[in-house]
Each structure stands twice: as structure tokens, then as C-alpha cells.
Design a protein around this motif. Structure first.
Motif, PDB file in Angstrom:
ATOM      1  N   PRO A 272       0.780  -1.267   0.013  1.00 30.21           N
ATOM      2  CA  PRO A 272       0.037  -0.075   0.094  1.00 30.21           C
ATOM      3  C   PRO A 272       0.943   1.113  -0.042  1.00 30.21           C
ATOM      4  O   PRO A 272       0.293   2.340  -0.369  1.00 30.21           O
ATOM      5  N   ASP A 273       1.944   1.225   0.385  1.00 27.48           N
ATOM      6  CA  ASP A 273       2.920   2.545   0.251  1.00 27.48           C
ATOM      7  C   ASP A 273       3.475   2.508  -0.872  1.00 27.48           C
ATOM      8  O   ASP A 273       4.128   3.733  -1.287  1.00 27.48           O
ATOM      9  N   GLY A 274       3.338   1.619  -1.878  1.00 26.50           N
ATOM     10  CA  GLY A 274       3.952   1.973  -3.367  1.00 26.50           C
ATOM     11  C   GLY A 274       5.204   1.794  -3.486  1.00 26.50           C
ATOM     12  O   GLY A 274       5.874   2.135  -4.527  1.00 26.50           O
ATOM     13  N   SER A 275       5.957   1.104  -2.380  1.00 26.21           N
ATOM     14  CA  SER A 275       7.370   1.072  -2.439  1.00 26.21           C
ATOM     15  C   SER A 275       7.763  -0.142  -3.700  1.00 26.21           C
ATOM     16  O   SER A 275       9.109   0.252  -4.042  1.00 26.21           O
ATOM     17  N   ASN A 276       6.962  -0.808  -4.260  1.00 27.42           N
ATOM     18  CA  ASN A 276       7.307  -1.507  -5.383  1.00 27.42           C
ATOM     19  C   ASN A 276       6.997  -0.777  -6.710  1.00 27.42           C
ATOM     20  O   ASN A 276       7.217  -1.621  -7.872  1.00 27.42           O
ATOM     21  N   TRP A 277       6.452   0.262  -6.838  1.00 22.82           N
ATOM     22  CA  TRP A 277       5.922   0.642  -8.042  1.00 22.82           C
ATOM     23  C   TRP A 277       6.947   2.328  -8.433  1.00 22.82           C
ATOM     24  O   TRP A 277       7.246   2.664  -7.791  1.00 22.82           O
ATOM     25  N   GLU A 278       6.912   2.292  -9.605  1.00 20.49           N
ATOM     26  CA  GLU A 278       7.221   3.511 -10.112  1.00 20.49           C
ATOM     27  C   GLU A 278       6.356   3.984 -11.527  1.00 20.49           C
ATOM     28  O   GLU A 278       6.047   2.953 -12.105  1.00 20.49           O
ATOM     29  N   LEU A 279       6.303   5.090 -11.757  1.00 28.86           N
ATOM     30  CA  LEU A 279       5.312   5.636 -12.774  1.00 28.86           C
ATOM     31  C   LEU A 279       6.487   5.686 -14.012  1.00 28.86           C
ATOM     32  O   LEU A 279       7.417   6.425 -13.837  1.00 28.86           O
ATOM     33  N   LEU A 280       5.930   5.173 -15.223  1.00 23.95           N
ATOM     34  CA  LEU A 280       6.899   5.252 -16.326  1.00 23.95           C
ATOM     35  C   LEU A 280       6.022   5.498 -17.494  1.00 23.95           C
ATOM     36  O   LEU A 280       4.986   4.942 -17.559  1.00 23.95           O
ATOM     37  N   CYS A 281       6.491   6.190 -18.679  1.00 25.38           N
ATOM     38  CA  CYS A 281       5.724   6.378 -19.733  1.00 25.38           C
ATOM     39  C   CYS A 281       5.767   5.179 -20.496  1.00 25.38           C
ATOM     40  O   CYS A 281       6.779   4.083 -20.096  1.00 25.38           O
ATOM     41  N   LEU A 282       5.038   4.875 -21.201  1.00 23.58           N
ATOM     42  CA  LEU A 282       4.676   3.698 -21.960  1.00 23.58           C
ATOM     43  C   LEU A 282       6.414   3.003 -22.792  1.00 23.58           C
ATOM     44  O   LEU A 282       6.462   2.092 -22.867  1.00 23.58           O
ATOM     45  N   TYR A 283       7.045   4.276 -23.291  1.00 27.32           N
ATOM     46  CA  TYR A 283       8.356   3.829 -23.968  1.00 27.32           C
ATOM     47  C   TYR A 283       9.383   3.329 -22.892  1.00 27.32           C
ATOM     48  O   TYR A 283       9.964   2.449 -22.984  1.00 27.32           O
ATOM     49  N   CYS A 284       9.495   4.101 -21.990  1.00 24.62           N
ATOM     50  CA  CYS A 284      10.446   3.602 -20.954  1.00 24.62           C
ATOM     51  C   CYS A 284       9.952   2.467 -20.219  1.00 24.62           C
ATOM     52  O   CYS A 284      10.805   1.412 -19.788  1.00 24.62           O
ATOM     53  N   HIS A 285       8.821   2.138 -19.967  1.00 25.58           N
ATOM     54  CA  HIS A 285       8.072   0.933 -19.498  1.00 25.58           C
ATOM     55  C   HIS A 285       8.532  -0.324 -20.258  1.00 25.58           C
ATOM     56  O   HIS A 285       9.019  -1.341 -19.804  1.00 25.58           O
ATOM     57  N   ASP A 286       8.385  -0.005 -21.601  1.00 26.79           N
ATOM     58  CA  ASP A 286       8.670  -0.969 -22.554  1.00 26.79           C
ATOM     59  C   ASP A 286      10.090  -1.243 -22.492  1.00 26.79           C
ATOM     60  O   ASP A 286      10.706  -2.418 -22.544  1.00 26.79           O
ATOM     61  N   ASN A 287      10.965  -0.236 -22.329  1.00 30.86           N
ATOM     62  CA  ASN A 287      12.478  -0.721 -22.308  1.00 30.86           C
ATOM     63  C   ASN A 287      12.866  -1.172 -21.013  1.00 30.86           C
ATOM     64  O   ASN A 287      13.758  -1.945 -21.134  1.00 30.86           O
ATOM     65  N   GLU A 288      12.178  -1.038 -20.165  1.00 30.83           N
ATOM     66  CA  GLU A 288      12.551  -1.550 -18.663  1.00 30.83           C
ATOM     67  C   GLU A 288      12.362  -3.153 -18.796  1.00 30.83           C
ATOM     68  O   GLU A 288      13.085  -4.075 -18.395  1.00 30.83           O
ATOM     69  N   HIS A 289      11.378  -3.493 -19.407  1.00 27.67           N
ATOM     70  CA  HIS A 289      10.907  -4.868 -19.406  1.00 27.67           C
ATOM     71  C   HIS A 289      11.861  -5.733 -20.690  1.00 27.67           C
ATOM     72  O   HIS A 289      11.919  -6.817 -20.471  1.00 27.67           O
ATOM     73  N   GLN A 290      12.459  -4.971 -21.747  1.00 20.75           N
ATOM     74  CA  GLN A 290      13.245  -5.242 -22.452  1.00 20.75           C
ATOM     75  C   GLN A 290      14.619  -5.444 -21.905  1.00 20.75           C
ATOM     76  O   GLN A 290      15.144  -6.786 -22.240  1.00 20.75           O
ATOM     77  N   LYS A 291      15.004  -4.859 -21.067  1.00 23.96           N
ATOM     78  CA  LYS A 291      16.256  -4.822 -20.414  1.00 23.96           C
ATOM     79  C   LYS A 291      16.105  -6.092 -19.454  1.00 23.96           C
ATOM     80  O   LYS A 291      17.203  -6.820 -19.487  1.00 23.96           O
ATOM     81  N   PHE A 292      15.113  -6.265 -18.880  1.00 22.89           N
ATOM     82  CA  PHE A 292      14.826  -7.695 -17.874  1.00 22.89           C
ATOM     83  C   PHE A 292      14.780  -8.858 -18.975  1.00 22.89           C
ATOM     84  O   PHE A 292      15.296  -9.711 -18.486  1.00 22.89           O
ATOM     85  N   GLU A 293      14.253  -8.874 -19.822  1.00 22.08           N
ATOM     86  CA  GLU A 293      14.176  -9.891 -20.714  1.00 22.08           C
ATOM     87  C   GLU A 293      15.694 -10.407 -21.127  1.00 22.08           C
ATOM     88  O   GLU A 293      15.898 -11.345 -21.296  1.00 22.08           O
ATOM     89  N   GLU A 294      16.279  -9.193 -21.600  1.00 23.35           N
ATOM     90  CA  GLU A 294      17.853  -9.463 -22.238  1.00 23.35           C
ATOM     91  C   GLU A 294      18.750 -10.184 -21.027  1.00 23.35           C
ATOM     92  O   GLU A 294      19.457 -10.881 -21.095  1.00 23.35           O
ATOM     93  N   ARG A 295      18.339  -9.557 -19.822  1.00 22.97           N
ATOM     94  CA  ARG A 295      18.805 -10.048 -18.769  1.00 22.97           C
ATOM     95  C   ARG A 295      18.724 -11.545 -18.470  1.00 22.97           C
ATOM     96  O   ARG A 295      19.636 -12.531 -18.196  1.00 22.97           O
ATOM     97  N   ILE A 296      17.404 -11.974 -18.470  1.00 23.73           N
ATOM     98  CA  ILE A 296      17.041 -13.475 -18.223  1.00 23.73           C
ATOM     99  C   ILE A 296      17.715 -14.153 -19.230  1.00 23.73           C
ATOM    100  O   ILE A 296      18.236 -15.482 -18.986  1.00 23.73           O
ATOM    101  N   ALA A 297      17.779 -13.680 -20.762  1.00 27.21           N
ATOM    102  CA  ALA A 297      18.420 -14.344 -21.588  1.00 27.21           C
ATOM    103  C   ALA A 297      19.769 -14.624 -21.439  1.00 27.21           C
ATOM    104  O   ALA A 297      20.445 -15.581 -21.568  1.00 27.21           O
TER     105      ALA A 297
END
Length: 143
Positions: A80-105
């Protein structure tokens, strides 16, 4: 038409079931309250409407382009305190998930850039960044 006649639809002329209409409105209000209790609405209340990466500002007219990113990638982790969230625009959000996928790979391929090999220095191939001019100074000194 008397006052006791049920209301009729403007186009079809059919009678309107007022009880059904009341149920629909009540259901819509409940759904709205549930959405407001959702993590996106909470995050939008907690944080300024600015992308946490690029700094782009948002208004009501383009707020749909501002997303809630879960820092630990666990969409069920919604404190509820929002400590696991951050607001990102669509483009930066996609970039964060892409970096995560690349790290997993990279981890799956045995190239974990964060792996600690017991304090030994990493080789240039394992350093995680390409340095095309590494050693150039030594080569120039020799000539």
C-alpha cells in the motif's frame, strides 16, 4: 401518456426496465470503486504524474500513456505504500521490460553480468561492456 406509464426508449419506443437500469448503474459504480482501489489508481495518487526515467510530464489528457512499473517485476507485489511501483511512460516501461528480458536471456546463456566470481577480476569478454579502444595506448607506444 400518463405519469404512471413506464419510461420508454427514445429510439425503439420500448419500455425501459428501471430496476435493470438501477442494477447496471450500481454495478458500474462498484466497478469504478474497485478500479480506484487498484494499484494504478493508488500509484497515481501517491506519485507526481512524471515518468521516472525520462522526466516527461503528464496531464489528464495523456495520462493513459503513464504506466505503473513493478520494480521487482512481480505484479502481485502491491504494498500500500507503493514501494514496489514507479510511474513510467509507455516507452520507458517497454524499455525496462526489454532490459529484464535481455538479462534473463543472458543468465540462461551463462553470461550473468552481476555474477560474483569470488573476487577475481572479470575478463574483458565477461565485463558486460565492449571497449573497442582498450589497449590502444599500449599499441601506439610500441610504434
Amino acid at each position: 401518456m400518463s405519469q404512471n406509464d413506464p419510461p420508454r426508449h427514445g429510439r425503439t419506443g420500448r419500455t425501459i426496465d428501471a430496476d435493470k437500469l438501477d442494477r447496471i448503474v450500481a454495478s458500474a459504480r462498484r466497478a469504478s470503486d474497485e478500479r480506484a482501489a487498484g494499484y494504478r489508481e493508488q500509484a497515481l495518487k501517491l506519485y507526481p504524474w512524471v515518468c521516472g526515467r525520462c522526466g516527461r510530464s503528464f496531464e489528464r489528457s495523456n495520462l493513459r500513456e503513464l504506466t505503473v512499473h513493478h520494480k521487482d517485476m512481480d505484479h502481485d507485489n502491491n504494498p500500500p505504500d507503493g514501494s514496489n511501483w514507479e510511474l513510467l511512460c509507455l516507452y520507458c516501461h517497454d524499455n525496462e521490460h526489454q532490459k529484464f528480458e535481455e538479462r534473463i536471456a543472458a543468465i540462461a546463456a551463462g553470461r550473468d553480468p552481476d555474477a560474483n566470481d569470488g573476487g577475481a577480476a572479470k575478463s574483458k569478454a565477461d565485463s558486460g561492456s565492449h571497449r573497442p579502444f582498450d589497449g590502444l595506448a599500449d599499441l601506439l607506444k610500441k610504434s
